[in-house]
Design an enzyme around this catalytic site. Structure first.
Site, short mmCIF file in Angstrom:
data_model
loop_
_atom_site.label_atom_id
_atom_site.label_comp_id
_atom_site.label_asym_id
_atom_site.label_seq_id
_atom_site.Cartn_x
_atom_site.Cartn_y
_atom_site.Cartn_z
N CYS A 161 -1.77 6.60 2.78
CA CYS A 161 -0.35 6.23 2.75
C CYS A 161 0.56 7.46 2.78
CB CYS A 161 -0.06 5.36 1.53
SG CYS A 161 -0.29 6.19 -0.06
N HIS A 212 1.38 4.06 -4.31
CA HIS A 212 1.40 3.68 -2.89
C HIS A 212 2.82 3.84 -2.37
CE1 HIS A 212 -0.35 1.95 0.70
NE2 HIS A 212 0.67 1.11 0.81
N HIS A 224 3.22 0.91 6.53
CA HIS A 224 2.43 1.75 5.62
C HIS A 224 0.97 1.72 6.07
CE1 HIS A 224 0.77 -1.76 3.08
NE2 HIS A 224 1.40 -2.28 4.10
#
Length: 252
Positions: A161, A212, A224
């Site tokens: 990510c 995240h 993402h």
């Protein structure tokens, strides 16, 4: 000459004569004559012998006659057979048949989800990144949709990510730190209601704060890299992401 010898001689001669005529008639030299080997008795009439029937081989049908009969039989069967069902009717939108569109392939291992079309970039001239920068960030991010996930990955061959975010910003000429813990401090925090395309969105997944992150695209969507789908577009309104949402950051 005695009478009995005379009668015997006449009988033998008549028999030989009748046999000769019969032989000639059988080979076609003469017609058979109805004659008895012995002269008829006095006072009796002699009826003519019935003609001998001539044997003939059975007549076979000619070849063309057999072929004609076969054709007639086949034509009768064809007429008696039920007609074939009509072909199915093809229809399409507008009454025109359209060939299927070829599937587009990507150079990466994963294909982009059909349910996530490219977003409409909203250019807003507010504080933080300029409208040109925000539009470019979102456009570059969408370009890598479908790239696979790789733990610690920082290239299109495999992203995590934060590695994906760093790569996109670097391509747009903006330097960012490597980890999510560092990237959350690279700009100013904005509320969810004031998010703009190009802003970073952070999540607390599994109870871990700032675990995240993704890039906001506008219209409630963000892009993402996750372990399940690789780089793909998701909705902030999704039950999981809405519950894990932490904050938004606008990079100056």
């Amino acid at each position: 000459m005695q009478k009995w010898k005379k009668g015997l001689f006449i009988g033998l001669f008549s028999s030989l004569l009748w046999e000769q005529q019969s032989v000639q008639a059988s080979i076609g030299l003469a017609a058979p004559v109805a004659q008895r080997p012995f002269p008829p008795e006095v006072g009796k009439t002699v009826s003519a012998a019935p003609p001998v029937p001539i044997w003939e081989p059975p007549k076979e049908p000619e070849l063309m006659e057999s072929v004609t009969n076969l054709r007639v039989l086949l034509e009768e069967k064809r007429l008696q057979a039920p007609p074939p069902p009509p072909p199915p009717k093809l229809s399409s939108r507008g009454g025109l048949l359209q060939a299927p569109k070829p599937q587009q392939t990507q150079s990466t291992n994963r294909s982009a989800p059909e349910s996530n079309p490219a977003p409409t970039i909203l250019n807003q001239g507010q504080s933080g990144a300029t409208a040109t920068q925000t539009g470019k960030l979102a456009a570059v991010a969408v370009k890598y949709q479908g790239s696979p996930y790789a733990f610690g990955g920082t290239t299109p061959g495999g992203f995590d990510c934060s590695g994906f975010i760093q790569y996109v910003f670097q391509e747009c000429g903006i330097s960012l730190p490597r980890t999510t813990y560092e990237q959350i401090g690279a700009g100013i925090q904005v509320s969810r209601a004031n998010l703009q395309p190009g802003d970073l969105v952070f999540f607390s997944c599994g109870g871990q704060s700032t675990s995240h992150a993704g890039i906001y695209l506008g219209d409630g969507r963000f892009i993402h890299a996750d372990q399940t789908h690789g780089v793909h577009i998701a909705e902030l309104s999704n039950t999981y992401w809405a519950s894990a949402y932490q904050t938004g950051v606008r990079v100056r």
